[in-house]
Design an enzyme around this catalytic site. Structure first.
Site, PDB file in Angstrom:
ATOM      1  N   ARG B 296     -16.278 -11.465 -34.934  1.00 62.90           N
ATOM      2  CA  ARG B 296     -15.765 -12.842 -34.973  1.00 62.90           C
ATOM      3  C   ARG B 296     -15.144 -13.240 -33.637  1.00 62.90           C
ATOM      4  O   ARG B 296     -15.352 -14.356 -33.155  1.00 62.90           O
ATOM      5  CB  ARG B 296     -14.747 -12.989 -36.117  1.00 62.90           C
ATOM      6  N   TYR B 440     -22.602 -18.291 -37.866  1.00 61.03           N
ATOM      7  CA  TYR B 440     -22.656 -16.857 -38.245  1.00 61.03           C
ATOM      8  C   TYR B 440     -21.310 -16.151 -38.114  1.00 61.03           C
ATOM      9  O   TYR B 440     -20.364 -16.702 -37.634  1.00 61.03           O
ATOM     10  CB  TYR B 440     -23.807 -16.125 -37.568  1.00 61.03           C
ATOM     11  N   GLU B 441     -21.260 -14.947 -38.664  1.00 63.00           N
ATOM     12  CA  GLU B 441     -19.988 -14.206 -38.795  1.00 63.00           C
ATOM     13  C   GLU B 441     -18.956 -14.992 -39.592  1.00 63.00           C
ATOM     14  O   GLU B 441     -17.751 -14.906 -39.323  1.00 63.00           O
ATOM     15  CB  GLU B 441     -19.407 -13.834 -37.427  1.00 63.00           C
ATOM     16  N   GLY B 442     -19.412 -15.705 -40.603  1.00 71.18           N
ATOM     17  CA  GLY B 442     -18.502 -16.511 -41.414  1.00 71.18           C
ATOM     18  C   GLY B 442     -18.463 -17.916 -40.868  1.00 71.18           C
ATOM     19  O   GLY B 442     -17.893 -18.149 -39.800  1.00 71.18           O
ATOM     20  N   GLN B 447     -13.692 -19.484 -41.936  1.00 70.01           N
ATOM     21  CA  GLN B 447     -12.608 -19.072 -41.026  1.00 70.01           C
ATOM     22  C   GLN B 447     -11.328 -19.837 -41.361  1.00 70.01           C
ATOM     23  O   GLN B 447     -10.230 -19.270 -41.387  1.00 70.01           O
ATOM     24  CB  GLN B 447     -12.988 -19.345 -39.568  1.00 70.01           C
TER      25      GLN B 447
END
Lengths: 595, 595
Positions: B296, B440-442, B447
């Site tokens: 992240r 991506y990555e949440g 977040q």
């Protein structure tokens, strides 16, 4: 596969209940546009958009346009058939005077149809859109002969139109334009030069293309005062209207673009092409402005169209996709997870887009109505007011609708997560297509400068004073109504910010024009926020009346969307005002080589 | 052809003069990272980014990755050679412990290099980026045997890494995950299932790929408490480290994406593939979080990288493109027009981007330094504080840097007008590539929820209280300094808004969690604005000291950019606070079918 549904019901509500469209029978053509006719035209237009244009949107993106070695350009599969349907349906001439074969219906109605076409298939919609712009310029500035020669065939869709302004070294600054026009001695001119970024410049949809081209007549003054407008058909037209020889204009190449792949963006080479003057010598920019203003509003409409279709597909996904549980407990306990529409951040996104779309649609139709008043009213004062309004609002509709339209497409794409980034789902295309609308017909920074530098101070600020007065009158009329308080109070705050900005500019921008320039984009958005807020207040008033008549969740949703706008979006006016008041100092201080 | 110049000087200034990097010799590896070493490494990294990675960015976009019928994937021309240069330069293991072949240098330094790689070539940078994430997870959760088997080869770059979380029906909600793991009886597991959106899932850069895969062991509890993490090499590894037979995992197809075409985004099919448990059974999410937090932050860095490269190319264009005249009179009277950098709206755009980039770089390095403290300090209290800080700031760096990074790429693209929309100029690629980082990555909404729902209330809000206290202390220490007033006064206002938001949430979100959810994105950005404002105040302090020592336009530019941030960007906190305080009512009121 993305879907599109044209917002017919909302358009009918806005025309009938909010904007008083049917009370304008004093305008030429409006008496023919009875409620029945309007509804029938909108439903037919919706069908066209949903069933003919939307299905070829994604394939058009994938396939793009192709230029063959001989300079001919093929549009994507299905575009030609769709174009024929469009043309034979009489859509091209919907609001063109009957004298030229059109239907003479209100431009307002045409604008609603433009939204549908832009939402369903932006790249396709540009072909007729540019033709309508070219017809508008010819109608105002063409000779009777030119009008008779070109307009009927354009109305039929047999010929399309383009506008040729940009050259490699000049876009915004048309004074640098180099394309040359040399008199042939027979009243015609020989045009030579290169134009770039010409949308719909070459294609296989129609048998002829009517190019409107800016060029400089030999010996004309330098700068913008030496530019003339010419009509240059791709195929020369005989006096009887039949087609003659091929003219000296051709497509040199196609641009590879981020989006609108289905529209052919051409480098156009004029190599001694024969053209005829439109309007007066050296007054070409003046003539082109008719087309540009029309086109700027149409581009604003494109921003709304893309925002709407992106919203619809994101909302459908949000109701369908199961992921996680509501913060307040499971809403679909029988399923593995809740649909993501239960999540507040997903709703925030959707509310933000719809609260823009619904007010923007009202502002679009209201603005289009002013164009009808300008061109069709017999009352000179009414025409003057409409002209003021159009001048003031055109850069706002263009700049704000396309900035927000793109941002909304991005927000809608975000709701699909990884699927939004994958081309198959179509959201990427909405983002890529919507992006161009911020750029063409004058990049949005230019719109902001036009607003703050020309339109705002024009005639001593008359147009802006009229707008401010109108909103203030509305607030006075409805300020005592407690049901309207959630709308009138925030609107008053927004209006105060707008007035504050105008005051600050009056005091600080004359002596130091950079203060206007540095605040231009913020001023444009501040104005847009208030104009949309005013639309919401008028929508709310109408929705309350409808709800009182016949209660329905539809009107409750309207009022909720309006409240969302007032609570969460309109307060941005304070930020915009703060930025404007910061002035130009920190913006302008750096030496150029520090960047 | 777009260019990239790595911001070496700015990074050195931030490390040395703002963040006190060289005062941290108590941390393992920092003593080796003398100023000379740091500078040498940064200069070498810059060279790599500028001369090896940037030149293949556009070709990578055009060519993309190709999957052959046998499931092998070819990266674009030049990627393999660039990868070999990257690997042989020792970049992969820059901050990996020397025990595994790495250089043991600070992670902070590695983060600076990540920015360079992300700016030069985002699609390329993901291959080593994912490998570093996988190494981080193995370092913390792998057995000694696993570490010895995999890490040295990954450090060399002979093998790369991936993370496999997403499945067709589950992204955010990993509790729905279906991929199965069945014990083989010999300590290994047989893994079966389909993973989608797997970046760098298959390629021709390295001889093996170490997949880290989330799966559910047969009989494990439902939901997130039954998920375990496995290491599944593409090619099985013999006990002596040599390669054995091909494992039962393959790339089923490549996704067609909006951008990052040079990175292979794969559907990965696990068909009885052999895998080994990493960490404890059913604690896979816990183990994966090490990798996710690292990833992240790295994705936030990508947002900055793309913002920087887009800025550089827009600035170059603005200095070069002649169009129009300055509002205050011609600046280049000898030329046909002035360079567009004279126009206030062009400067506004550039200032807005650089004012973000410079503060974001500081926040990135400061956050990376906390990671070094967490992993390398011997002081438990210091480690605790760093852990608090990292948990709190990770979603902010990821969400805010990528939202703004993308928006900045769009703004930069806008400066090029029509040329920005044409692929040849490269600006479209920056926009298309930067877009993925918000997803991506949440996705950034996740977040925001992580920040407001987990990180903020954790340990009674300890981390946030520490942050607020630190900024308040800075303001107290420098509040009397008149030279700092242009920074401290706006920062105090922003801090008050942040405190106001925290207070409001404490009072309104416990009883009604939708109030938190509806304000989550605004809270994340409010926090980001204040954190960046705090960085600017620290940068200003350092720049003033440098300027007093040796006056230079460089420090004046710094201070101007900081003032721009304070005057025009930080005031957005008030809007964010107003939205949060509006609460969830209008956001949540509509029935789902009204959307």
């Amino acid at each position: 596969m993305p879907q599109y549904r044209a917002p017919v019901e909302d358009t009918l509500f806005l025309l009938t209940d909010v904007l008083g469209f049917h009370a304008r029978d004093n305008l030429a053509g409006f008496a023919d546009a009875s409620p029945d006719v309007i509804e029938a035209v909108l439903r037919e237009g919706a069908k066209l958009a949903e069933e003919v244009l939307a299905p070829i949107n994604r394939t058009g993106d994938l396939e793009g346009c192709r230029r063959d070695a001989d300079g001919t350009v093929r549009t994507p599969t299905g575009f030609k058939a769709a174009y024929d349907t469009y043309a034979s349906g009489g859509w091209m001439g919907l609001s063109v005077p009957e004298a030229y074969g059109g239907q003479g219906l209100p431009h307002t109605l045409n604008t609603a149809i433009q939204e549908f076409a832009s939402g369903a298939n932006l790249a396709f919609g540009m072909y007729p859109g540019l033709t309508q712009g070219a017809m508008a310029a010819l109608l105002v500035h063409g000779t009777e002969e030119q009008k008779a020669l070109y307009l009927p065939r354009m109305v039929e869709g047999a010929w399309t139109g383009t506008m040729n302004l940009t050259e490699p070294h000049c876009g915004t600054d048309l004074g640098l334009l180099k394309t040359k026009a040399v008199p042939n001695g027979d009243g015609a001119y020989s045009i030579t030069g290169t134009k770039i970024f010409i949308s719909a410049g070459e294609h296989d949809l129609a048998e002829n293309i009517v190019h409107l081209v800016l060029a400089r007549i030999e010996g004309a003054p330098a700068g913008t005062k030496g530019i003339s407008l010419f009509v240059v058909p791709k195929v020369l037209v005989n006096a009887d209207g039949t087609l003659g020889a091929r003219n000296g204009v051709s497509c040199g190449s196609l641009e590879h673009k981020m989006g609108i792949h289905g529209n052919a963006t051409c480098v156009m080479n004029y190599d001694g092409a024969t053209g005829w003057l439109v309007g007066q010598e050296n007054r070409g920019l003046n003539a082109m402005f008719v087309m540009m203003n029309e086109a700027r509003l149409a581009v604003g409409v494109q921003g709304l169209g893309q925002s709407e279709v992106a919203y619809q597909n994101a909302a459908a996904y949000a109701k369908d996709r199961l992921q996680g549980r509501a913060l307040t407990g499971a809403k679909a306990p029988d399923k593995a997870a809740d649909p993501i529409i239960v999540h507040p951040d997903v709703r925030r996104t959707l509310m933000q887009i719809r609260a823009f779309n619904e007010a923007a649609r009202a502002l679009m139709l209201w603005t289009a109505l002013q164009a009808d008043i300008l061109h069709r009213s017999e009352d000179a004062r009414e025409r003057q007011a409409a002209d003021d309004y159009l001048g003031l609002m055109t850069p706002v509709v263009k700049g704000v609708f396309t900035d927000r339209g793109f941002a909304n497409a991005v927000e809608a794409q975000q709701l699909l997560g990884g699927h939004g980034y994958i081309e198959e789902w179509g959201m990427s295309q909405f983002v890529r297509d919507a992006r161009i609308a911020m750029i063409y017909e004058g990049a949005n920074g230019i719109q902001a400068m036009d607003l703050i530098g020309r339109k705002l101070p024009k005639d001593g600020g008359r147009a802006m004073m009229t707008f401010l007065g109108e909103v203030q009158t509305f607030l006075k009329d409805h300020g005592e109504d407690p049901a309207m308080a959630p709308f009138t109070q925030p609107l008053q705050a927004g209006l105060n910010d707008l007035q504050g900005a105008v005051m600050w500019l009056m005091q600080n921008a004359f002596a130091k024009p950079d203060n206007a320039g540095a605040g231009a984009t913020d001023f444009m958005h501040l104005f847009g926020l208030v104009a949309l807020g005013y639309m919401w207040a008028r929508i709310a008033k109408a929705a309350q009346a409808k709800h009182a008549e016949a209660p329905s969740p539809r009107w409750e949703s309207k009022l909720t969307s309006g409240r969302f706008y007032m609570e969460r979006m309109l307060p941005e006016t304070a930020l915009r005002l703060a930025r404007i008041k910061a002035g130009a100092d920190s913006t302008m201080a750096l030496a150029a080589d520090a960047f």
